[in-house]
Design a protein around this motif. Structure first.
Motif, mmCIF file in Angstrom:
data_model
loop_
_atom_site.group_PDB
_atom_site.id
_atom_site.type_symbol
_atom_site.label_atom_id
_atom_site.label_comp_id
_atom_site.label_asym_id
_atom_site.label_seq_id
_atom_site.Cartn_x
_atom_site.Cartn_y
_atom_site.Cartn_z
ATOM 1 N N VAL A 236 53.463 62.087 23.637
ATOM 2 C CA VAL A 236 52.667 62.449 22.302
ATOM 3 C C VAL A 236 51.338 61.484 22.180
ATOM 4 N N VAL A 237 51.604 60.071 22.512
ATOM 5 C CA VAL A 237 50.721 59.104 22.471
ATOM 6 C C VAL A 237 50.306 58.752 21.102
ATOM 7 N N ASP A 238 49.942 59.610 20.274
ATOM 8 C CA ASP A 238 49.357 59.479 18.840
ATOM 9 C C ASP A 238 49.895 60.795 18.044
ATOM 10 N N ALA A 239 51.021 60.493 17.408
ATOM 11 C CA ALA A 239 51.404 61.706 16.582
ATOM 12 C C ALA A 239 50.335 61.993 15.322
ATOM 13 N N ARG A 240 49.636 61.298 15.103
ATOM 14 C CA ARG A 240 48.549 61.589 14.165
ATOM 15 C C ARG A 240 47.659 62.439 14.307
ATOM 16 N N ILE A 327 61.204 65.768 12.925
ATOM 17 C CA ILE A 327 61.688 64.403 12.444
ATOM 18 C C ILE A 327 60.678 63.316 13.469
ATOM 19 N N LEU A 328 60.823 63.491 14.774
ATOM 20 C CA LEU A 328 59.966 62.575 15.455
ATOM 21 C C LEU A 328 58.543 62.510 15.198
ATOM 22 N N TRP A 329 57.993 63.476 14.658
ATOM 23 C CA TRP A 329 56.507 63.379 14.152
ATOM 24 C C TRP A 329 56.540 62.599 13.095
ATOM 25 N N LEU A 332 56.826 58.948 14.402
ATOM 26 C CA LEU A 332 55.913 58.301 15.216
ATOM 27 C C LEU A 332 54.574 58.229 14.289
ATOM 28 N N ALA A 333 54.434 59.315 13.430
ATOM 29 C CA ALA A 333 53.188 59.245 12.759
ATOM 30 C C ALA A 333 52.862 58.491 11.559
#
Length: 353
Positions: A236-240, A327-329, A332-333
């Protein structure tokens, strides 16, 4: 020559195709550049926007061009195809570079974050491990099939094959000949070697997951182990980059296909688009979460048990994988830890309604 503002690059092993335009969208350069001259050609340009497809070596070239002061954007290939003149029937490097340049100009285009060498190094561990697992599966099927040619049938499952293989090969009452036994034992030795390689990669991935703070937070979710957490962080690197959890779930291909028109909504099976490796890990983790949900009393586990009783196992499996992606988003975000007892505040109705 007018000042170049945007460049589309079609990457290849040896020859790169370049399509450059100015601020008025006029074509300034359309040419092929060898790999040896690729970086030096861009070093002589004023900083501009460079777009490439997210393909093999794209992250490497993106880092090189970014070091020269350029703004580099990677575009998923499926988003470039609609801009190619001639569509799927006509394809060449020049048209691909032009389509990439055009796609990069769209205000709502989605881009892939450029991975660092460290992130790609962890992905190498995952991809090598996946390759060895596939080799081991193919070898197990081959050994099982060859034994069946001599009337030696083993129970289903890798564990059963591992447990009974030696005894069946060394059994003198079957039709196996000497050369066949030797060949099968060499296959067994190869299987043992693959087991050792996979175990080594498992240890390396576990080490990354244990020392990475983001991966540690991901592992708070039931059904998300070291393998999934490590893969999620570096993929994902950057969930934002995703507006919400549903966008990340859609990127992973675990949302329904839509064929909606005229105000009527039609939903089908999941799209299965995006990163198939991470999606597979999420489904494996969802199986584990469903299998053990009845042993836990947290809010998410109770939801899983109730959902399975209502819609069945397979729909629950998709729903849990989708829930884990969301949930992972959030983990991470937002940089927060997963709270098993979290319940979102409900608005829009009276308390007793």
């Amino acid at each position: 020559m007018d000042r170049i503002t945007r460049v589309g690059v079609d990457l290849a092993k040896n020859v790169m195709q370049v399509h450059a335009v100015d601020s008025a969208e006029r074509v300034v350069v359309r040419k092929a550049i060898s790999r040896e001259r690729f970086v030096s050609w861009f070093a002589n340009l004023e900083p501009c926007l460079i777009a490439m497809e997210a393909c093999s070596a794209a992250h490497y070239w993106a880092r090189k061009l970014h070091a020269l002061g350029h703004e580099v954007r990677l575009i998923p290939p499926q988003f470039v195809a609609p801009y190619r003149k001639g569509g799927a029937l006509v394809k060449n490097d020049a048209l691909d570079a032009e389509a990439i340049c055009e796609a990069a100009s769209r205000p709502h285009m989605r881009f892939v974050p450029v991975k660092s060498p460290a992130q790609q190094s962890v992905l190498v561990l995952h991809r090598m491990r996946t390759g060895f697992v596939e080799e081991r599966t193919a070898l197990a099927n081959r050994l099982r099939g060859l034994l069946a040619e001599f009337g030696v049938f083993l129970p289903q499952g890798t564990r059963q094959l591992h447990q009974h293989f030696i005894d069946r090969v060394e059994d003198g009452s079957n039709e196996l000949t000497g050369p066949a036994r030797q060949a099968l034992m060499r296959g067994w030795a190869q299987w043992q070697a693959l087991d050792e390689e996979i175990a080594w990669f498992d240890r390396q991935i576990a080490e990354h997951a244990n020392r990475d703070p983001q991966a540690q937070r991901c592992m708070d979710v039931c059904g998300v182990g070291r393998l999934t957490a490590s893969a999620a962080v570096v993929t994902v690197v950057d969930a934002r980059q995703f507006k919400n959890g549903r966008q990340m779930a859609a990127w992973l291909g675990i949302v329904p296909k839509q064929k909606s028109s005229g105000g009527k909504q039609r939903l089908g099976s999941i799209t299965r688009q995006g990163n198939d490796y991470l999606r597979t890990l999420l489904f494996l983790g969802a199986r584990s979460a469903i299998r053990t949900a009845h042993r836990r009393d947290d809010r998410l586990s109770r939801w899983i048990v109730q959902l399975q009783a209502r819609v069945g196992y397979y729909k629950t499996l998709v729903a849990v994988a989708n829930k884990h992606a969301r949930i992972l988003w959030a983990v991470l975000a937002k940089g927060e830890r997963f709270d098993r007892s979290y319940a979102p505040a409900r608005t829009g109705g009276a308390a007793g309604a």
